[in-house]
Enzyme design. Sequence first.
Site, PDB file in Angstrom:
ATOM      1  CB  SER A 237       2.775  -3.178 -10.420  1.00 13.13           C
ATOM      2  OG  SER A 237       2.399  -2.371  -9.321  1.00 13.13           O
ATOM      3  CE  LYS A 238       2.533 -10.624  -8.504  1.00 13.28           C
ATOM      4  NZ  LYS A 238       3.801 -11.269  -8.279  1.00 13.28           N
ATOM      5  NE  ARG A 239       3.215  -0.062  -6.752  1.00 17.35           N
ATOM      6  CZ  ARG A 239       2.676   0.984  -7.343  1.00 17.35           C
ATOM      7  NH1 ARG A 239       1.847   1.762  -6.687  1.00 17.35           N
ATOM      8  NH2 ARG A 239       2.953   1.280  -8.611  1.00 17.35           N
TER       9      ARG A 239
END
Length: 467
Positions: A237-239
Amino acid sequence: MTTTRFAPSPTGDLHIGGVRTALYCWLHARQHQGTFRLRIEDTDQTRSTQSSTQVILDGLSWLGLEHDGEVVYQSQRFAHYDGIIEQMLADGLAYYCWCTPEELDAMREAQKARGEKPRYNGKYRNGGEPVPGVDPVVRFKNPQEGSVVFDDKVRGRISISNSEMDDFIIRRSDGSPTYNFCVVVDDAEQEISLVIRGDDHINNTPRQINLYHALGYRVPEFAHVPMILGDDGKRLSKRHGATNVLDYRNEGYLPEAVLNYLLRLGWSHGDQEIFSREEMLQYFDIANVHSAAAAFNTEKLRWLNQHYLKSHTAENLIQPLQAHLKAADIALDEATILAAIPHYQERAKTLKEMAENMRWLGQAPSEYPEKAAQKAFKGEATANLLNDLAERLQALANYDEASIHGAIEACVTDNEVGFGKVGQPARLAVTGGAPSPDLAVTLCLPGRDSVVKRLQQAVDYINENKG
Ligand code: GLU
């Protein structure tokens, strides 16, 4: 006839995991001289956006995953879906349900309290009276007996008992059809032979198969491909950094590197790492996609990217590189870029890095890194050598690498110094410390006038900082 489709929902970025699905769909279709369709699943009109659709179209076109025929937009097919739902209501395959959200919540709570799996209890399955003020949903009458069995090409045989499934909604109370309904109608009408998608949909598949049977459609085959994980084992994910495919373009990756990377992530052919498009088409087999999730590894992508950077001619790279130079506000003429590229293919892993490494070509250093200056600029002796070198460069009949090389050698020999005494300060004077190629090349690329000026600028600097 083989037909696959990529069916993203335009509700955000085009995730790199989605791109891998699209690649597998594209490969499978092309390998079998089949058709690859693109369908935009925009039934959720509150979350779907035009800009997200554009990202999907741009991303696929950047990667060269071209689809066949027109793009199908589900939002343009509502009347058609509605006609089928009305027919299902008339045929007793579906029914109205007037349960309110509060009622459904209470139903679930009571089930949980009894230790049961929360699900719709079939209250209106056998009819019921409209509830004033409630817009009903339409539910599919899922079979209550037997089970659904299918052979997933990646996951193997999957069997689910119908008693595990409830009557799912096919039309919401606002009149919009749901994903599980539209996907079946479209896959059937587009004659999709193999549905390749992320395994986050695997629980939807048995419900969809029941719907295929109810509507008298031929059931396609399925291949559910695993998620892509981040380095911590959680879903990417964007994390974890960039997940949108266009971010990879902006970071300076080449489409063939991204495709090669995604192909190998979850599929292998011996220990081969590099696959041309032809080899991908030759060797890929959807049935050999690994069922376990794979973790994204940026270093490996960078390694592949450098491989492809090195395999291109300067002429091939100039266009994508120019976009990065522009983005970094670096103005260079085409001849300089073309001459510089071969010297940076070994030195940069992305086009963005390559562009950044070329910044010095177009601008004289505004300062010199302190440590490097202390090491290279040794007062008057250095100033004299740089002046001497500048004069020799001025005097050259032809300003090319071989002549410059001769001028450097003559400067070193005539002044009876080691190469480093000239080379180190000259390099720093011209580049300001940026990564640079062989010295003669470094003194050639920016052009004579600019190089002589930079040498003189360094002489001034040395003279000012001498004391
Ligand atoms: N629209 C779905 C999604 O983006 C994909 C559905 C499918 O491939 O069946 O998750």
